[in-house]
Design a protein around this motif. Structure first.
Motif, PDB file in Angstrom:
ATOM      1  N   LYS A  45       0.797  -1.199   0.110  1.00 44.47           N
ATOM      2  CA  LYS A  45      -0.073   0.134  -0.033  1.00 44.47           C
ATOM      3  C   LYS A  45       0.973   1.314  -0.176  1.00 44.47           C
ATOM      4  O   LYS A  45       0.574   2.207  -0.580  1.00 44.47           O
ATOM      5  CB  LYS A  45      -0.976   0.024   1.074  1.00 44.47           C
ATOM      6  CG  LYS A  45      -2.086  -1.019   1.069  1.00 44.47           C
ATOM      7  CD  LYS A  45      -2.788  -0.891   2.401  1.00 44.47           C
ATOM      8  CE  LYS A  45      -3.987  -1.896   2.271  1.00 44.47           C
ATOM      9  NZ  LYS A  45      -4.920  -1.763   3.227  1.00 44.47           N
ATOM     10  N   LYS A  46       1.942   1.081   0.571  1.00 44.32           N
ATOM     11  CA  LYS A  46       3.090   2.454   0.527  1.00 44.32           C
ATOM     12  C   LYS A  46       3.504   2.658  -0.695  1.00 44.32           C
ATOM     13  O   LYS A  46       3.516   3.785  -1.199  1.00 44.32           O
ATOM     14  CB  LYS A  46       4.125   1.985   1.519  1.00 44.32           C
ATOM     15  CG  LYS A  46       4.028   2.349   2.876  1.00 44.32           C
ATOM     16  CD  LYS A  46       5.417   2.427   3.585  1.00 44.32           C
ATOM     17  CE  LYS A  46       5.109   2.836   4.981  1.00 44.32           C
ATOM     18  NZ  LYS A  46       6.477   2.621   5.738  1.00 44.32           N
ATOM     19  N   LYS A  47       3.836   1.614  -1.336  1.00 44.70           N
ATOM     20  CA  LYS A  47       4.388   1.583  -2.945  1.00 44.70           C
ATOM     21  C   LYS A  47       3.306   2.401  -3.740  1.00 44.70           C
ATOM     22  O   LYS A  47       3.295   3.099  -4.713  1.00 44.70           O
ATOM     23  CB  LYS A  47       4.834   0.539  -3.516  1.00 44.70           C
ATOM     24  CG  LYS A  47       6.393  -0.052  -2.921  1.00 44.70           C
ATOM     25  CD  LYS A  47       6.469  -1.453  -3.665  1.00 44.70           C
ATOM     26  CE  LYS A  47       7.709  -1.933  -2.814  1.00 44.70           C
ATOM     27  NZ  LYS A  47       8.220  -3.202  -3.548  1.00 44.70           N
ATOM     28  N   ILE A  48       1.900   1.844  -3.634  1.00 41.42           N
ATOM     29  CA  ILE A  48       0.744   2.394  -4.309  1.00 41.42           C
ATOM     30  C   ILE A  48       0.773   3.792  -4.014  1.00 41.42           C
ATOM     31  O   ILE A  48       0.437   4.627  -4.731  1.00 41.42           O
ATOM     32  CB  ILE A  48      -0.552   1.692  -3.977  1.00 41.42           C
ATOM     33  CG1 ILE A  48      -0.299   0.090  -4.700  1.00 41.42           C
ATOM     34  CG2 ILE A  48      -1.550   2.333  -4.773  1.00 41.42           C
ATOM     35  CD1 ILE A  48      -1.449  -0.877  -4.595  1.00 41.42           C
ATOM     36  N   GLY A  49       0.683   4.180  -2.687  1.00 44.01           N
ATOM     37  CA  GLY A  49       0.642   5.628  -2.266  1.00 44.01           C
ATOM     38  C   GLY A  49       1.583   6.484  -2.766  1.00 44.01           C
ATOM     39  O   GLY A  49       1.164   7.468  -3.320  1.00 44.01           O
ATOM     40  N   ILE A  50       2.972   6.111  -2.760  1.00 47.62           N
ATOM     41  CA  ILE A  50       3.908   6.747  -3.253  1.00 47.62           C
ATOM     42  C   ILE A  50       3.787   7.060  -5.031  1.00 47.62           C
ATOM     43  O   ILE A  50       3.991   7.868  -5.515  1.00 47.62           O
ATOM     44  CB  ILE A  50       5.327   6.198  -3.000  1.00 47.62           C
ATOM     45  CG1 ILE A  50       5.583   6.274  -1.504  1.00 47.62           C
ATOM     46  CG2 ILE A  50       6.634   6.750  -3.726  1.00 47.62           C
ATOM     47  CD1 ILE A  50       6.943   5.348  -0.967  1.00 47.62           C
ATOM     48  N   CYS A  51       3.257   5.991  -5.611  1.00 42.36           N
ATOM     49  CA  CYS A  51       2.988   6.084  -7.110  1.00 42.36           C
ATOM     50  C   CYS A  51       1.963   7.016  -7.441  1.00 42.36           C
ATOM     51  O   CYS A  51       2.004   7.842  -8.339  1.00 42.36           O
ATOM     52  CB  CYS A  51       3.007   4.731  -7.557  1.00 42.36           C
ATOM     53  SG  CYS A  51       4.377   3.490  -7.599  1.00 42.36           S
ATOM     54  N   VAL A  52       0.997   7.092  -6.584  1.00 35.80           N
ATOM     55  CA  VAL A  52      -0.244   7.889  -6.703  1.00 35.80           C
ATOM     56  C   VAL A  52       0.443   9.330  -6.670  1.00 35.80           C
ATOM     57  O   VAL A  52      -0.166  10.289  -7.298  1.00 35.80           O
ATOM     58  CB  VAL A  52      -1.310   7.374  -6.053  1.00 35.80           C
ATOM     59  CG1 VAL A  52      -2.206   8.777  -5.895  1.00 35.80           C
ATOM     60  CG2 VAL A  52      -1.903   6.305  -6.406  1.00 35.80           C
ATOM     61  N   ALA A  53       0.876   9.514  -5.316  1.00 36.27           N
ATOM     62  CA  ALA A  53       1.472  10.754  -5.030  1.00 36.27           C
ATOM     63  C   ALA A  53       2.292  11.463  -6.192  1.00 36.27           C
ATOM     64  O   ALA A  53       2.386  12.500  -6.576  1.00 36.27           O
ATOM     65  CB  ALA A  53       2.098  10.846  -3.944  1.00 36.27           C
ATOM     66  N   ILE A  54       3.374  10.262  -6.811  1.00 38.99           N
ATOM     67  CA  ILE A  54       4.190  11.083  -7.879  1.00 38.99           C
ATOM     68  C   ILE A  54       3.440  11.360  -9.174  1.00 38.99           C
ATOM     69  O   ILE A  54       4.037  12.307  -9.862  1.00 38.99           O
ATOM     70  CB  ILE A  54       5.331   9.856  -7.936  1.00 38.99           C
ATOM     71  CG1 ILE A  54       6.377   9.890  -6.796  1.00 38.99           C
ATOM     72  CG2 ILE A  54       6.197  10.014  -9.376  1.00 38.99           C
ATOM     73  CD1 ILE A  54       7.192   8.751  -7.006  1.00 38.99           C
TER      74      ILE A  54
END
Length: 86
Positions: free
Chosen positions: A3-12
């Motif tokens: 979920k952290k990776k998905i959140g970071i990808c969405v933020a980027i």
């Protein structure tokens, strides 16, 4: 962690989209200023065409005729006039 990776990808992705939008807006403003400058230069170089009706055109034409000594003015009585054009 997934979920952290998905959140970071969405933020980027959101940041990239915002940056792209800002660049597009700035480019559009620059392009608009360029077009306004070119328009002003064109107006300065060529001027503006004024819209005239038939009566005004005939009056100007007759003024030129009389000034040149021809003494045969034009009249709009003989012509077919519809919506301000012959």
């Amino acid at each position: 962690m997934n979920k952290k990776k998905i959140g970071i990808c969405v933020a980027i992705f959101v940041i990239v989209v915002i940056v792209i939008c800002i660049v597009i807006v700035q480019y559009s403003k620059h392009d608009l200023e360029k077009v306004k400058k070119e328009y002003a230069q064109t107006l300065e170089k060529y001027g503006v065409v004024k819209k005239e009706n038939i009566s005004t055109m005939i009056a100007k034409f007759n003024t030129e005729i009389m000034d040149n000594g021809l003494n045969t003015p034009a009249y709009d009585d003989y012509l077919t006039v519809e919506d301000g054009s012959y």
